[in-house]
Design an enzyme around this catalytic site. Sequence first.
Site, PDB file in Angstrom:
ATOM      1  N   SER A 163       1.676  -9.799  -1.048  1.00  0.00           N
ATOM      2  CA  SER A 163       1.384  -8.364  -0.973  1.00  0.00           C
ATOM      3  C   SER A 163       1.670  -7.764   0.397  1.00  0.00           C
ATOM      4  O   SER A 163       1.911  -6.573   0.509  1.00  0.00           O
ATOM      5  CB  SER A 163      -0.070  -8.119  -1.354  1.00  0.00           C
ATOM      6  OG  SER A 163      -0.926  -8.872  -0.516  1.00  0.00           O
ATOM      7  N   LYS A 206       0.802  -1.221   0.000  1.00  0.00           N
ATOM      8  CA  LYS A 206       0.000   0.000   0.000  1.00  0.00           C
ATOM      9  C   LYS A 206       0.837   1.275   0.000  1.00  0.00           C
ATOM     10  O   LYS A 206       0.438   2.296  -0.542  1.00  0.00           O
ATOM     11  CB  LYS A 206      -0.935   0.009   1.212  1.00  0.00           C
ATOM     12  CG  LYS A 206      -2.016  -1.076   1.173  1.00  0.00           C
ATOM     13  CD  LYS A 206      -3.050  -0.793   0.100  1.00  0.00           C
ATOM     14  CE  LYS A 206      -4.216  -1.776   0.174  1.00  0.00           C
ATOM     15  NZ  LYS A 206      -5.127  -1.630  -0.989  1.00  0.00           N
ATOM     16  N   GLU A 263      -9.637   5.832   3.305  1.00  0.00           N
ATOM     17  CA  GLU A 263     -10.414   4.741   3.869  1.00  0.00           C
ATOM     18  C   GLU A 263      -9.454   3.588   4.098  1.00  0.00           C
ATOM     19  O   GLU A 263      -8.387   3.532   3.476  1.00  0.00           O
ATOM     20  CB  GLU A 263     -11.522   4.308   2.898  1.00  0.00           C
ATOM     21  CG  GLU A 263     -11.074   3.329   1.794  1.00  0.00           C
ATOM     22  CD  GLU A 263     -10.036   3.887   0.839  1.00  0.00           C
ATOM     23  OE1 GLU A 263      -9.970   5.114   0.680  1.00  0.00           O
ATOM     24  OE2 GLU A 263      -9.273   3.085   0.247  1.00  0.00           O
TER      25      GLU A 263
END
Lengths: 602, 256
Positions: free
Chosen positions: A584, A295, A317
């Site tokens: 990830s 991210k 969010e």
Amino acid sequence: MTRVKICGLMEEQHVKAASQADAIGFVFAPSKRRVSIERAQELSRLANNDMQRIGVFVNASYEEIENAVKTVPLTMVQLHGDEPDELIQRIEVPVIQAFSIRTPDDVEKLNNSIADYILVDAPGTDYRGGSGHVFDWSLLENVNLDHSRLILAGGLDRDNVQAAISQTTPFMVDVSSGVETDGRKDEAKIQQFILQAKGDSMERTKEKTIDPVGFFGRYGGQFVPETLMKAVKELEAAYKDAKNDAEFQKEYHHYLKEYVGREQPLTFAARMTEAWGGPKIYLKREDLNHTGAHKVNNAIGQALLAQRMGKRKIVAETGAGQHGVATATICALFDLDCVVFMGEEDIKRQQLNVFRMKLLGARVESVSKGSGTLKDAVNEALRYWVTNVEDTHYLIGSALGPHPFPTMVRDFQSVIGKETKRQILDKEGRLPDAIVACVGGGSNAIGMFHPFVDDEKVRLIGAEAAGEGVDTERHAATLTKGSEGVLHGAMMKLLQDDAGQVQEAHSISAGLDYPGIGPEHAHLADSGRVTYQAITDDEALASVIEMSRLEGIIPALESAHAIAEAKKQAQSMTADELLVICVSGRGDKDMATYAEKMEGLS
Amino acid sequence: MKRLAELKQAGHKAFVAYIMAGDGGIEKLGEQIRHLQERGVTAIEVGIPFSDPVADGPTIEAAGNRALSEGITLEKVLDEMQRFDFEVKVPLIIMTYLNPVIRFGAERFTQEAKKAGASGVIIPDLPFEHRQLIEPFAKQQELVLIQLVTLTTIDSRLEEILKQAEGFVYAVTVTGITGSRDELAEEVGAFTRKVRELSPVPVYAGFGISKESHVEMLRDDVDGFIVGSAIVQAFHEGRIEDVEPLIDAVTAPHSV
């Protein structure tokens, strides 16, 4: 796409009905559709700025034409008489010269015209300027003619226009009597003609947009309330500018290297390879990024962009909290004000990440509406953005939302796929046979897949969350079970009921329980370039244990879906093949869930 | 919709009421419409509940959730409207998010809305750029697609939108979501004046309008007012008479 001209307009409502056309025509020559220059000027004001305004003349003087061009003003002139080349040359705007076609010999005349465009029509009867009679389109086949300057007229209507376009592929189609009823223009016929000419179904309409860059096939777009349109357009322009700015890219890559710790290794997983008995397994190690997941790649890019736009307040969010933590981290680094919306349910599941965000100085807003998960957090973040749009950037964490977000997030995450490509070529001297990544909204997967999309021999597989099973009501398998719809600013695939109400998604992984899928994934699924498989909660949990014990890497629950799918893929692959898994994120944030679900382990 | 232009020409202000269809049960829909038209409102927006109403504040969201829990759908609302056994005397405008329309089918939606007696449609998450998803079908049924303009709409875009405007223009008077507010920002008056100068159709102010003081502030700069949350909440609490002074404040002949 073939352009559409609606000709012989005389009334306001017909100009408005033609708003989706590309050109409107005013007849200044003797005709039952003749209008004065003043009238044309009035009507012209009702048309969009980008509409071509074309004046039709028969043997008019240069002065008369020039007066109309300046007064209306006209953007093109269409000549139906015996105008000499000298006149055509003098006219400043592009000129269309009209010809009546009866025989193959007439077609020859077209090529001698010095006008910018040539319009072909059936021979006139009462007045010059078109009769509405159909001419034989086949006369235009098999002759040497530049179709990019061809405008087709004469007897077109909503029923035959598609056939005419496919037979002659003209630059533009021109209609007048074909959109009339009893000698007067008909609004419905005008609209239907345009729809037919540009593609008659909703499907085709969806593909047409003012800015096709914002769509992936039929998915994407900017479906947001008007209050946000200014911000979305500004972001679009700012990102376009930044994308091509070497300084911006340099700064972005500087932070990726010095702060995030890139590039991340492509680790050969020797024991998994042996255990699965199939292809060589490589792991792309996004788990090693600062903050623990992919991210942060996107958060840095968008935070730099926000500052470039003069915005120092950030709203985001978060589902699992990884994007929230990445955003809070970057906001601390750049001294930006940070608010993160997070579902009540996710706050319970991801206590550690909530604390991390608070420690980093972010305000975490709990969302108790709906199912209290990612979808509801996005709703609240959008409402917050609508209210604070003038000074706040919405830092969306997945490849979702209105254009340019899906493109921008993909670009910032593409570092994953670009590194992987370079690394596998270094190690193996060739591209992998298959790549697996997990998809919720789809950001790590699109970042991994995008650099490989044109390498058709590389199979790309997305693993979505089947929750308790795709045949139960508790899953998040959007591509397996979803249908087309609009949510959070984009046309995409959604879990929804028959009435178009968006349903709640379920997954043990807080990062995957979103009922939509990014528009580019929806398109890649439709086109068949990427296949998507659903993995259950139990399969994912089993993979967490397996990878932890075989490789000493504890994956995040989201990434575990990719690992479980990779294991299935490996069954049908051979030892000389290469399989890459995008890991990830790391599993630290999921320890509470693991402890609860794996009691037997203690 | 013609009567909206006539009302403007006569110098009267319009009062447009928003209700959430099916809040309290589908049978309330006709009752509420009848009540409002008898109380002299100019037009009524019939809201369709949606699971993710990002343009709405807590009052309308809660009303939508109540309607959803009653099983209300776009189809049920349109069916109910077709069954009205009283004369609808004011224009009805369907206000819905885009997704229920896409799911129902845009063409079918406009056909059924027409049969249900609607005159127009408002879709807050369908921007001007994407209106071709709905507009051609709306035109076939002679339904107007009402456009919204906001305080953040830049001038060039405002002109483009207003050029195409039909019925009336919905001027959003807050930068934010729907819901009652104590005060409106000072710049709202200048904004609505600008919109009104450019608009070929009446301009109605909506979002945040809940008090007579809002009406007084904007009276000279708009052609009417749209009131949603205040009406939705009043119906929910069974005290619609509390809103009546606000209706009167807008619609009563006003001496300058």
